[in-house]
Design a protein around this motif. Structure first.
Motif, mmCIF file in Angstrom:
data_model
loop_
_atom_site.group_PDB
_atom_site.id
_atom_site.type_symbol
_atom_site.label_atom_id
_atom_site.label_comp_id
_atom_site.label_asym_id
_atom_site.label_seq_id
_atom_site.Cartn_x
_atom_site.Cartn_y
_atom_site.Cartn_z
ATOM 1 N N ILE A 1 0.861 -1.186 0.000
ATOM 2 C CA ILE A 1 0.000 0.000 0.000
ATOM 3 C C ILE A 1 0.894 1.232 0.000
ATOM 4 C CG2 ILE A 1 -1.607 1.341 1.433
ATOM 5 C CD1 ILE A 1 -2.653 -1.403 2.470
ATOM 6 N N LYS B 1 -0.955 5.557 2.412
ATOM 7 C CA LYS B 1 -2.130 5.329 3.273
ATOM 8 C C LYS B 1 -3.418 5.150 2.487
ATOM 9 C CE LYS B 1 -0.099 8.063 7.038
ATOM 10 N NZ LYS B 1 -0.302 9.183 7.991
ATOM 11 N N ASP B 2 -3.300 4.778 1.232
ATOM 12 C CA ASP B 2 -4.477 4.618 0.369
ATOM 13 C C ASP B 2 -4.946 3.164 0.428
ATOM 14 O OD1 ASP B 2 -6.439 4.585 -1.540
ATOM 15 O OD2 ASP B 2 -5.129 5.098 -3.223
ATOM 16 N N SER C 1 -7.587 1.954 -0.763
ATOM 17 C CA SER C 1 -8.422 1.564 -1.904
ATOM 18 C C SER C 1 -7.648 0.738 -2.924
ATOM 19 C CB SER C 1 -8.997 2.800 -2.597
ATOM 20 O OG SER C 1 -7.969 3.541 -3.260
ATOM 21 N N LYS C 2 -6.309 0.645 -2.742
ATOM 22 C CA LYS C 2 -5.491 -0.028 -3.735
ATOM 23 C C LYS C 2 -4.383 -0.834 -3.051
ATOM 24 C CE LYS C 2 -3.652 -0.780 -7.895
ATOM 25 N NZ LYS C 2 -4.297 -1.618 -8.921
#
Length: 431
Positions: free
Chosen positions: A230, A233-234, A236-237
């Motif tokens: 990651i 701090k995202d 979503s991915k």
């Protein structure tokens, strides 16, 4: 071990895979509990304050968060008396040299007494459950039954000198006791203590890049804890990992490369000492120069955080069902205690790392019986094989040159080994 297996194309037997998962899993559970109570707790538990606690109120507190049997007023009075004996004798042992009474300690006396009691209980508990390593690995730590190609622990239901029904019954008992302590002591303590230190959820965020190699392989080859990384701090991915993107840099290390402006992949890594550090009389290190014996690993030139938080974030963002359920439960409990919604972003913090260790312990403790039952089913099917066979030890069967990488997720973080083999000998090895 995995690096050599990868280099030589060795597939380990199913039973060896399961035994490795069990051994590693109970290490996670013991290690995280030790970290919480014996390495980290005294940062937020004021031991001397516990002497002011009312054992009756401590009992009420303990019983309000868990049905753990050791929670009577008489029990906490015994713990308080024992602690008073330590203090009065001046022999505080592990409780010496702390900042007792410092205003940064925020727990009330009753919570401190409960935590001290569980600190002492955890000493006996961890000694009990890690006996699984003695049964399966001969000792703890540094187990002696791992072999390239499998395990050295024989499986024979008719032999007292091998893994048999009695061994498995002992393991199931240990794992049940491990899970009970985690569910009824460790998790409730984390949830009870965290609301007093919610400011810790706003500090210690770090770079925000998280890497997990993944581990605990299944029969289908998939890792039970997923692999990936990651960035920023995202959640979503989750990016897929290619170990070829890992490099090691020495621009600040007491090693030398031909071109120190670039990193080297570990498979071609060089470890050539080049000490340029201070000489007597010693002065402070100049950290803009070379100052360490550690190389700096990077993934696609990013510094990465590894460990329990990284593993839980990658698993959470990857949709791991058990991890997601446990993370959401912990965040929900903290939200209720705080009176305000607390989202997954709070995990990027000092408090988040403490919570992540606990979350991981909960999910691994639950999985231990699953792996053990998987071993039972394998043995019941007539499969007792634990090693690939003698043919792999014959160098005639090895390629003239081979490269391999092996990875594991040790309790405190991702670990990779790279090996190059030439003419049946190790030509290069980097960890």
């Amino acid at each position: 071990m995995r690096a050599v297996e990868n280099a030589l194309g060795i597939e380990i037997p199913n039973n060896a895979r399961i035994l490795r998962n069990i051994i590693e899993g109970i290490q996670y559970v013991q290690d995280h509990v030790i970290h919480f109570y014996h390495l980290h707790a005294l940062d937020w538990v004021d031991v001397v304050s516990a002497l002011d606690a009312d054992p009756v109120k401590t009992s009420e507190l303990a019983q309000s968060i868990s049905d753990w049997p050791k929670s009577s007023a008489d029990y906490f009075q015994i713990v308080k008396d024992k602690l008073a004996g330590f203090v009065q004798s001046g022999q505080l042992g592990p409780f010496a040299n702390a900042y007792w009474g410092h205003p940064a300690y925020k727990l009330p006396p009753e919570a401190n007494l409960m935590a001290v009691a569980h600190y002492l209980e955890a000493l006996d508990w961890q000694r009990d459950v890690i006996r699984a390593h003695a049964l399966l690995g001969a000792k703890n730590p540094h187990l002696q039954t791992y072999l390239v190609g499998g395990m050295a622990s024989p499986i024979d239901p008719t032999s007292q000198a091998a893994i048999n029904a009695d061994t498995i019954a002992q393991l199931l008992g240990m794992f049940a006791r491990a899970k009970e302590f985690v569910d009824k002591v460790y998790l409730p303590d984390v949830l009870a203590v965290a609301p007093f230190y919610l400011d810790w959820a706003a500090i210690g965020g770090g770079e925000g890049n998280f890497l997990s190699y993944g581990d605990f392989p299944g029969a289908d080859g998939e890792q039970w804890l997923p692999q990936g990384f990651i960035l920023g701090k995202d959640l979503s991915k989750v990016y897929p990992l290619d170990q070829k993107d890992i490099t090691e840099h020495v621009s600040h290390s007491w090693f030398k490369y031909e071109d120190e402006t670039k990193g080297l992949h570990p498979s071609v890594g060089e470890t050539v000492p080049n000490f340029t550090g201070p000489k007597p009389p010693y002065k402070f290190l100049e950290t803009d120069q070379k100052y360490t014996w550690m190389k700096a690993p990077r993934l696609k030139d990013h510094a990465m955080e590894v460990g329990p938080l990284a593993r839980m974030l990658v698993a959470y963002a990857s949709g791991h069902e058990t991890v997601k359920k446990t993370v959401d439960f912990v965040l929900g409990a903290l939200s209720k205690a705080a009176g305000t919604p607390i989202g997954a972003g709070a995990l990027f913090s000092t408090l988040g790392r403490t919570a992540a260790r606990c979350i991981e312990t909960v999910v691994v403790a639950e999985q231990l019986s699953v792996w053990t039952n998987e071993l039972i089913a394998s043995i019941a099917s007539g499969d007792t094989k634990i090693h690939s066979g003698a043919e792999m030890w014959d160098p005639k069967n090895w390629p003239a040159e081979a490269q391999g990488w092996g990875f594991t997720e040790a309790p405190r973080g991702a670990l990779g080994h790279w090996v190059s083999i030439k003419d049946t000998k190790i030509a290069n090895y980097q960890a």
